[in-house]
Design a protein around this motif. Structure first.
Motif, short mmCIF file in Angstrom:
data_model
loop_
_atom_site.label_atom_id
_atom_site.label_comp_id
_atom_site.label_asym_id
_atom_site.label_seq_id
_atom_site.Cartn_x
_atom_site.Cartn_y
_atom_site.Cartn_z
N SER A 57 44.80 20.17 37.48
CA SER A 57 44.23 20.71 38.71
C SER A 57 44.94 21.99 39.15
CB SER A 57 44.27 19.66 39.83
OG SER A 57 45.61 19.29 40.09
N ASP A 58 46.21 22.15 38.77
CA ASP A 58 46.95 23.35 39.18
C ASP A 58 47.11 24.38 38.06
OD1 ASP A 58 48.77 21.96 37.61
OD2 ASP A 58 50.48 22.41 38.90
N SER A 59 46.31 24.27 36.99
CA SER A 59 46.47 25.20 35.87
C SER A 59 46.18 26.65 36.25
CB SER A 59 45.60 24.78 34.68
OG SER A 59 44.23 24.88 35.00
N GLY A 60 45.37 26.85 37.26
CA GLY A 60 45.10 28.21 37.72
C GLY A 60 46.36 28.89 38.25
N GLN A 61 47.31 28.09 38.73
CA GLN A 61 48.58 28.66 39.21
C GLN A 61 49.41 29.21 38.06
OE1 GLN A 61 49.36 29.26 42.42
NE2 GLN A 61 47.24 28.62 42.64
N ASP A 62 49.26 28.61 36.85
CA ASP A 62 49.94 29.16 35.68
C ASP A 62 49.44 30.58 35.41
OD1 ASP A 62 51.18 26.71 35.41
OD2 ASP A 62 49.99 26.08 33.69
N ALA A 63 48.12 30.76 35.51
CA ALA A 63 47.52 32.08 35.28
C ALA A 63 48.03 33.09 36.31
CB ALA A 63 46.00 31.99 35.31
N VAL A 64 48.08 32.68 37.56
CA VAL A 64 48.59 33.56 38.62
C VAL A 64 50.05 33.93 38.33
CG1 VAL A 64 49.20 33.65 41.09
CG2 VAL A 64 46.98 32.69 40.37
N PHE A 65 50.83 32.95 37.92
CA PHE A 65 52.24 33.17 37.61
C PHE A 65 52.41 34.16 36.46
CE2 PHE A 65 56.07 32.17 35.22
CZ PHE A 65 57.03 32.23 36.21
N VAL A 66 51.65 33.96 35.37
CA VAL A 66 51.76 34.85 34.21
C VAL A 66 51.33 36.26 34.59
CG1 VAL A 66 50.83 35.36 31.91
CG2 VAL A 66 51.60 33.05 32.46
N ARG A 67 50.24 36.37 35.35
CA ARG A 67 49.80 37.71 35.78
C ARG A 67 50.91 38.40 36.57
NH1 ARG A 67 45.14 40.02 35.61
NH2 ARG A 67 43.87 38.14 35.60
N GLN A 68 51.60 37.66 37.44
CA GLN A 68 52.69 38.26 38.23
C GLN A 68 53.85 38.67 37.34
OE1 GLN A 68 52.37 39.07 41.60
NE2 GLN A 68 54.10 40.33 40.94
N LEU A 69 54.18 37.85 36.32
CA LEU A 69 55.23 38.25 35.37
C LEU A 69 54.87 39.58 34.72
CD1 LEU A 69 56.19 35.03 33.34
CD2 LEU A 69 57.55 36.20 35.08
N ALA A 70 53.62 39.72 34.31
CA ALA A 70 53.16 40.95 33.67
C ALA A 70 53.23 42.13 34.65
CB ALA A 70 51.75 40.79 33.13
N ILE A 71 52.80 41.91 35.87
CA ILE A 71 52.86 42.97 36.89
C ILE A 71 54.30 43.40 37.11
CG2 ILE A 71 52.57 43.44 39.36
CD1 ILE A 71 49.97 41.73 39.18
N ASP A 72 55.20 42.42 37.26
CA ASP A 72 56.61 42.73 37.49
C ASP A 72 57.21 43.52 36.32
OD1 ASP A 72 56.38 41.33 39.85
OD2 ASP A 72 57.46 39.55 39.14
N ALA A 73 56.75 43.24 35.11
CA ALA A 73 57.26 43.93 33.92
C ALA A 73 56.47 45.20 33.61
CB ALA A 73 57.23 42.98 32.72
N ARG A 74 55.46 45.48 34.44
CA ARG A 74 54.58 46.65 34.25
C ARG A 74 53.90 46.61 32.88
NH1 ARG A 74 58.86 50.07 37.24
NH2 ARG A 74 57.97 50.06 39.31
N LEU A 75 53.37 45.43 32.55
CA LEU A 75 52.68 45.23 31.29
C LEU A 75 51.22 44.87 31.54
CD1 LEU A 75 55.35 43.07 29.41
CD2 LEU A 75 54.86 45.51 29.07
#
Length: 180
Positions: A57-75
């Motif tokens: 039920s919370d798998s969408g939060q994994d996607a949000v988390f990964v997107r933020q990692l990418a944003i933070d790394a400018r990728l």
């Protein structure tokens, strides 16, 4: 170790894009961190890719988390969505096999779309041992007992020589973030 694995795999084409499969867990977070640290020195162009399997039920939060990692790394980042449970039911596969199938299709499509030559996965030494043990328990042939190859069909697994415990300790030592 990651840079050495890239060299052993024959990666030398500076500027070629690498897709990094990211689950949000400690293993893929450690791989992404290591690649980000060496990208300038080795001329790496990275693209983060995450597939939401929709199994929790919370798998969408994994996607949000990964997107933020990418944003933070400018990728750049591609997030995909797959109904793995439905795929498993329609094809008579286990959920794990369906997840692997959906993930591979997603990662290959992402790589093809952006012109990437490699897909990097965070499989490690413990995954390798589990693979051999599961194949042994299923009664596979001696050929089938072979472990995961570090390089195969555009997939690169640079962490096969690293244990889960070492990856977790590395993540803790460098205060990396991840989701369980």
């Amino acid at each position: 170790k990651v840079a050495s694995a890239l060299r052993r795999a024959g990666y030398s084409n500076s500027g070629t894009t690498l897709v990094v499969g990211a689950s949000a867990g400690p293993d893929s977070s450690a791989l992404l961190y290591a690649l980000h640290r060496i990208k300038e020195a080795h001329g790496l162009s990275l693209h983060v890719a995450h597939l939401n399997h929709q199994l929790r039920s919370d798998s969408g939060q994994d996607a949000v988390f990964v997107r933020q990692l990418a944003i933070d790394a400018r990728l750049p980042c591609t997030i995909g969505l797959a109904n793995v449970a439905d795929h498993a039911a329609r094809h008579g596969e286990s959920v794990e096999m369906a997840a692997r199938t959906c993930r591979r299709v997603f990662l290959r499509r992402t790589a093809n779309r952006i012109g990437a030559s490699w897909i990097l996965l965070a499989h490690h030494a413990d995954d390798q041992a589990e693979t051999v043990l599961l194949r042994l328990l299923r009664g596979t042939s001696p050929t089938g007992l072979a472990a995961m190859a570090p390089v195969r069909e555009g997939l690169l697994r640079p962490l096969l020589g690293v244990t889960r415990a070492d990856l977790r300790q590395h993540a803790l030592d460098h205060q990396l973030r991840w989701r369980e």
